[in-house]
Write a protein that holds these residues in place. Structure first.
Motif, PDB file in Angstrom:
ATOM      1  N   VAL A 182       0.744  -1.173   0.273  1.00  0.00           N
ATOM      2  CA  VAL A 182      -0.098  -0.020   0.037  1.00  0.00           C
ATOM      3  C   VAL A 182       0.895   1.224  -0.078  1.00  0.00           C
ATOM      4  N   VAL A 183       0.415   2.134  -0.600  1.00  0.00           N
ATOM      5  CA  VAL A 183       1.138   3.516  -0.759  1.00  0.00           C
ATOM      6  C   VAL A 183       0.150   4.606  -0.859  1.00  0.00           C
ATOM      7  N   ALA A 184       0.477   6.068  -0.125  1.00  0.00           N
ATOM      8  CA  ALA A 184      -0.296   7.226  -0.346  1.00  0.00           C
ATOM      9  C   ALA A 184       0.712   8.269  -0.792  1.00  0.00           C
ATOM     10  N   VAL A 185       0.275   9.021  -1.322  1.00  0.00           N
ATOM     11  CA  VAL A 185       1.049  10.234  -1.847  1.00  0.00           C
ATOM     12  C   VAL A 185       0.130  11.507  -1.885  1.00  0.00           C
ATOM     13  N   TRP A 186       0.992  12.543  -1.690  1.00  0.00           N
ATOM     14  CA  TRP A 186       0.278  13.940  -1.679  1.00  0.00           C
ATOM     15  C   TRP A 186       1.365  14.839  -2.432  1.00  0.00           C
ATOM     16  N   LEU A 213       3.187   9.559   1.731  1.00  0.00           N
ATOM     17  CA  LEU A 213       2.438   9.875   3.365  1.00  0.00           C
ATOM     18  C   LEU A 213       2.550   8.258   3.874  1.00  0.00           C
ATOM     19  N   PRO A 214       2.869   8.406   5.213  1.00  0.00           N
ATOM     20  CA  PRO A 214       2.351   7.247   6.013  1.00  0.00           C
ATOM     21  C   PRO A 214       1.204   7.177   6.145  1.00  0.00           C
ATOM     22  N   GLN A 267       3.435  -4.904   2.917  1.00  0.00           N
ATOM     23  CA  GLN A 267       4.541  -3.741   2.935  1.00  0.00           C
ATOM     24  C   GLN A 267       3.677  -2.425   2.564  1.00  0.00           C
ATOM     25  N   VAL A 268       4.282  -1.388   3.850  1.00  0.00           N
ATOM     26  CA  VAL A 268       3.868  -0.020   3.463  1.00  0.00           C
ATOM     27  C   VAL A 268       4.807   0.569   2.878  1.00  0.00           C
ATOM     28  N   ILE A 269       4.813   1.229   1.770  1.00  0.00           N
ATOM     29  CA  ILE A 269       5.574   2.146   1.117  1.00  0.00           C
ATOM     30  C   ILE A 269       5.734   3.631   1.810  1.00  0.00           C
ATOM     31  N   ARG A 321       8.091  -0.697   5.447  1.00  0.00           N
ATOM     32  CA  ARG A 321       8.138  -1.569   6.384  1.00  0.00           C
ATOM     33  C   ARG A 321       6.749  -2.197   6.385  1.00  0.00           C
ATOM     34  N   SER A 322       6.627  -3.050   7.249  1.00  0.00           N
ATOM     35  CA  SER A 322       5.556  -4.169   7.314  1.00  0.00           C
ATOM     36  C   SER A 322       4.535  -3.200   8.089  1.00  0.00           C
ATOM     37  N   LEU A 323       3.122  -3.497   7.798  1.00  0.00           N
ATOM     38  CA  LEU A 323       2.295  -3.149   8.600  1.00  0.00           C
ATOM     39  C   LEU A 323       2.552  -3.115  10.223  1.00  0.00           C
ATOM     40  N   ALA A 324       2.794  -4.570  10.542  1.00  0.00           N
ATOM     41  CA  ALA A 324       3.131  -4.979  11.907  1.00  0.00           C
ATOM     42  C   ALA A 324       4.120  -3.839  12.490  1.00  0.00           C
TER      43      ALA A 324
END
Ligand SMILES: [Zn+2]
Length: 140
Positions: A74-78, A89-90, A110-112, A119-122
């Motif tokens: 997953v990834v989020a951007v701004w 963005l985290p 995996q969180v980009i 990093r892993s979500l965990a």
């Protein structure tokens, strides 16, 4: 062949369409992309205001309409309107918990967090779940 983190970031950027509503809140100023475990890619955009929906949650609505809620990445951007620079963005705390509740296996997703930073979500949610710890003894 799976897409790269850079391509997933680009997919999230495609969901951006920032504009301000009459009440001053922003919509689509944050975009997100998810990679399902079956390789499908889903995107979503934020909806601001006091009843806000995060871009990640928006992408999850597309995901669950099509396939299982389990994700690989997953990834989020701004994009900063001042200089046009794209930022990763985290996920906020609510989204971290949201992803875990949809499927516990998402803790392995995996969180980009940047071009060369995942990093892993965990790792981002080290004490998942709601724990009720008694502060007094049973009265029974
Ligand atoms: Zn969020």
């Amino acid at each position: 062949m799976p897409i790269t983190d850079e391509e997933l970031i680009a997919a999230a950027a495609q969901a951006l369409n920032p504009r301000q509503l009459a009440d001053g809140s922003w919509v689509a100023d944050v975009g997100a992309a998810l990679e399902a475990v079956d390789g499908q890619i889903f995107t979503g955009a934020s909806i601001g205001g006091y009843l806000a929906v995060c871009a990640e949650q928006s992408a999850f609505t597309q995901l669950v309409s099509t396939t299982s809620p389990r994700i690989r990445r997953v990834v989020a951007v701004w994009r900063d309107p001042a200089d046009g620079v794209l930022h990763v963005l985290p996920p906020c705390g609510r989204c971290r918990e949201f992803m875990r509740v949809l499927d516990q296996a998402n803790l392995d997703a995996q969180v980009i967090l940047g071009p060369d930073h995942t990093r892993s979500l965990a790792e981002l949610l080290p004490l998942p779940g709601w724990h009720a710890e008694a502060v007094e003894r049973s009265r029974g």
